[in-house]
Design a protein around this motif. Structure first.
Motif, PDB file in Angstrom:
ATOM      1  N   ARG A  16       0.830  -1.204   0.000  1.00 28.61           N
ATOM      2  CA  ARG A  16       0.000   0.000   0.000  1.00 28.61           C
ATOM      3  C   ARG A  16       0.869   1.260   0.000  1.00 28.61           C
ATOM      4  NH1 ARG A  16      -2.173   1.953   4.664  1.00 28.61           N
ATOM      5  NH2 ARG A  16      -2.032  -0.115   5.574  1.00 28.61           N
ATOM      6  N   LEU A  17       1.892   1.260   0.830  1.00 29.23           N
ATOM      7  CA  LEU A  17       2.786   2.414   0.897  1.00 29.23           C
ATOM      8  C   LEU A  17       3.573   2.599  -0.401  1.00 29.23           C
ATOM      9  CD1 LEU A  17       4.115   2.099   4.541  1.00 29.23           C
ATOM     10  CD2 LEU A  17       2.614   3.884   3.644  1.00 29.23           C
ATOM     11  N   LEU A  18       4.000   1.494  -1.015  1.00 29.49           N
ATOM     12  CA  LEU A  18       4.717   1.571  -2.282  1.00 29.49           C
ATOM     13  C   LEU A  18       3.821   2.136  -3.372  1.00 29.49           C
ATOM     14  CD1 LEU A  18       7.292   1.030  -3.869  1.00 29.49           C
ATOM     15  CD2 LEU A  18       6.455  -1.290  -4.281  1.00 29.49           C
ATOM     16  N   SER A  19       2.574   1.715  -3.397  1.00 30.23           N
ATOM     17  CA  SER A  19       1.616   2.230  -4.369  1.00 30.23           C
ATOM     18  C   SER A  19       1.413   3.734  -4.189  1.00 30.23           C
ATOM     19  CB  SER A  19       0.286   1.495  -4.225  1.00 30.23           C
ATOM     20  OG  SER A  19      -0.674   2.034  -5.061  1.00 30.23           O
ATOM     21  N   LYS A  20       1.270   4.145  -2.948  1.00 29.39           N
ATOM     22  CA  LYS A  20       1.091   5.566  -2.645  1.00 29.39           C
ATOM     23  C   LYS A  20       2.346   6.369  -3.044  1.00 29.39           C
ATOM     24  CE  LYS A  20      -1.137   8.000   1.082  1.00 29.39           C
ATOM     25  NZ  LYS A  20      -2.424   7.912   0.511  1.00 29.39           N
ATOM     26  N   SER A  21       3.503   5.795  -2.804  1.00 26.48           N
ATOM     27  CA  SER A  21       4.758   6.442  -3.157  1.00 26.48           C
ATOM     28  C   SER A  21       4.893   6.582  -4.672  1.00 26.48           C
ATOM     29  CB  SER A  21       5.938   5.649  -2.591  1.00 26.48           C
ATOM     30  OG  SER A  21       7.151   6.272  -2.877  1.00 26.48           O
ATOM     31  N   LYS A  22       4.492   5.538  -5.417  1.00 29.41           N
ATOM     32  CA  LYS A  22       4.535   5.601  -6.884  1.00 29.41           C
ATOM     33  C   LYS A  22       3.652   6.730  -7.397  1.00 29.41           C
ATOM     34  CE  LYS A  22       5.590   0.897  -8.312  1.00 29.41           C
ATOM     35  NZ  LYS A  22       5.079  -0.298  -8.999  1.00 29.41           N
ATOM     36  N   GLU A  23       2.448   6.849  -6.834  1.00 26.36           N
ATOM     37  CA  GLU A  23       1.541   7.922  -7.244  1.00 26.36           C
ATOM     38  C   GLU A  23       2.162   9.287  -6.981  1.00 26.36           C
ATOM     39  OE1 GLU A  23      -2.140   7.335  -5.182  1.00 26.36           O
ATOM     40  OE2 GLU A  23      -2.480   5.372  -6.090  1.00 26.36           O
ATOM     41  N   GLU A  24       2.799   9.409  -5.832  1.00 27.89           N
ATOM     42  CA  GLU A  24       3.437  10.678  -5.466  1.00 27.89           C
ATOM     43  C   GLU A  24       4.576  11.018  -6.436  1.00 27.89           C
ATOM     44  OE1 GLU A  24       6.048  12.182  -1.714  1.00 27.89           O
ATOM     45  OE2 GLU A  24       4.251  11.006  -1.251  1.00 27.89           O
ATOM     46  N   ILE A  25       5.398  10.046  -6.754  1.00 27.89           N
ATOM     47  CA  ILE A  25       6.517  10.266  -7.675  1.00 27.89           C
ATOM     48  C   ILE A  25       5.997  10.596  -9.074  1.00 27.89           C
ATOM     49  CG2 ILE A  25       8.464   9.129  -8.847  1.00 27.89           C
ATOM     50  CD1 ILE A  25       9.086   9.987  -6.002  1.00 27.89           C
ATOM     51  N   GLN A  26       4.947   9.898  -9.524  1.00 25.52           N
ATOM     52  CA  GLN A  26       4.382  10.175 -10.845  1.00 25.52           C
ATOM     53  C   GLN A  26       3.846  11.590 -10.923  1.00 25.52           C
ATOM     54  OE1 GLN A  26       1.591   6.923 -11.485  1.00 25.52           O
ATOM     55  NE2 GLN A  26       2.788   6.306 -13.268  1.00 25.52           N
ATOM     56  N   SER A  27       3.173  12.038  -9.884  1.00 18.85           N
ATOM     57  CA  SER A  27       2.607  13.387  -9.927  1.00 18.85           C
ATOM     58  C   SER A  27       3.685  14.461  -9.867  1.00 18.85           C
ATOM     59  CB  SER A  27       1.591  13.584  -8.794  1.00 18.85           C
ATOM     60  OG  SER A  27       2.228  13.598  -7.547  1.00 18.85           O
ATOM     61  N   LYS A  28       4.764  14.201  -9.141  1.00 16.16           N
ATOM     62  CA  LYS A  28       5.828  15.201  -9.014  1.00 16.16           C
ATOM     63  C   LYS A  28       6.819  15.169 -10.179  1.00 16.16           C
ATOM     64  CE  LYS A  28       6.079  15.570  -3.983  1.00 16.16           C
ATOM     65  NZ  LYS A  28       6.930  15.341  -2.793  1.00 16.16           N
ATOM     66  N   PHE A  29       7.238  13.950 -10.575  1.00 27.79           N
ATOM     67  CA  PHE A  29       8.346  13.826 -11.528  1.00 27.79           C
ATOM     68  C   PHE A  29       8.039  12.947 -12.730  1.00 27.79           C
ATOM     69  CE2 PHE A  29      10.147  13.981  -7.155  1.00 27.79           C
ATOM     70  CZ  PHE A  29      10.681  15.262  -7.213  1.00 27.79           C
ATOM     71  N   GLY A  30       6.774  12.622 -12.956  1.00 26.61           N
ATOM     72  CA  GLY A  30       6.406  11.687 -14.023  1.00 26.61           C
ATOM     73  C   GLY A  30       6.928  12.062 -15.393  1.00 26.61           C
ATOM     74  N   ASP A  31       6.735  13.310 -15.803  1.00 30.63           N
ATOM     75  CA  ASP A  31       7.183  13.741 -17.128  1.00 30.63           C
ATOM     76  C   ASP A  31       8.701  13.696 -17.243  1.00 30.63           C
ATOM     77  OD1 ASP A  31       4.551  14.170 -17.860  1.00 30.63           O
ATOM     78  OD2 ASP A  31       4.591  16.303 -17.332  1.00 30.63           O
ATOM     79  N   GLU A  32       9.382  14.141 -16.194  1.00 28.02           N
ATOM     80  CA  GLU A  32      10.843  14.131 -16.203  1.00 28.02           C
ATOM     81  C   GLU A  32      11.387  12.706 -16.270  1.00 28.02           C
ATOM     82  OE1 GLU A  32      12.378  16.398 -12.893  1.00 28.02           O
ATOM     83  OE2 GLU A  32      10.860  17.940 -13.206  1.00 28.02           O
ATOM     84  N   LEU A  33      10.755  11.786 -15.534  1.00 32.20           N
ATOM     85  CA  LEU A  33      11.202  10.397 -15.555  1.00 32.20           C
ATOM     86  C   LEU A  33      10.979   9.760 -16.925  1.00 32.20           C
ATOM     87  CD1 LEU A  33      10.021   8.994 -12.095  1.00 32.20           C
ATOM     88  CD2 LEU A  33      12.352   9.444 -12.841  1.00 32.20           C
ATOM     89  N   LYS A  34       9.874  10.100 -17.581  1.00 30.09           N
ATOM     90  CA  LYS A  34       9.607   9.557 -18.920  1.00 30.09           C
ATOM     91  C   LYS A  34      10.673  10.010 -19.903  1.00 30.09           C
ATOM     92  CE  LYS A  34       4.677   8.954 -18.407  1.00 30.09           C
ATOM     93  NZ  LYS A  34       3.336   9.427 -18.719  1.00 30.09           N
ATOM     94  N   VAL A  35      11.005  11.298 -19.858  1.00 30.46           N
ATOM     95  CA  VAL A  35      12.035  11.834 -20.748  1.00 30.46           C
ATOM     96  C   VAL A  35      13.381  11.182 -20.451  1.00 30.46           C
ATOM     97  CG1 VAL A  35      13.359  13.927 -21.311  1.00 30.46           C
ATOM     98  CG2 VAL A  35      10.873  14.044 -21.120  1.00 30.46           C
TER      99      VAL A  35
END
Length: 65
Positions: A16-35
């Protein structure tokens, strides 16, 4: 005083915590990570997972006993 970290938690709570952390990272850095993943030919999902795990160790856990 009892000190717990992510590894001391039960599997369901870790997931559950990992899922929540993934959502947080996607919202903050998702575009940068994709690039970044495209530039360096990395798997985006694996990169997201690694960053989410790193992010977990920034959390402060509070428990009521």
């Amino acid at each position: 005083m009892i000190h717990l970290n992510y590894n001391n938690l039960e599997t369901e709570t870790q997931e559950r915590l990992l899922s929540k952390s993934k959502e947080e990272i996607q919202s903050k850095f998702g575009d940068e990570l994709k690039v970044f993943s495209k530039q360096h030919e990395l798997n985006y999902d694996e990169l997201l997972y690694e960053e989410a795990v790193k992010n977990l160790y920034n959390y402060k856990f509070k428990f009521q006993i």
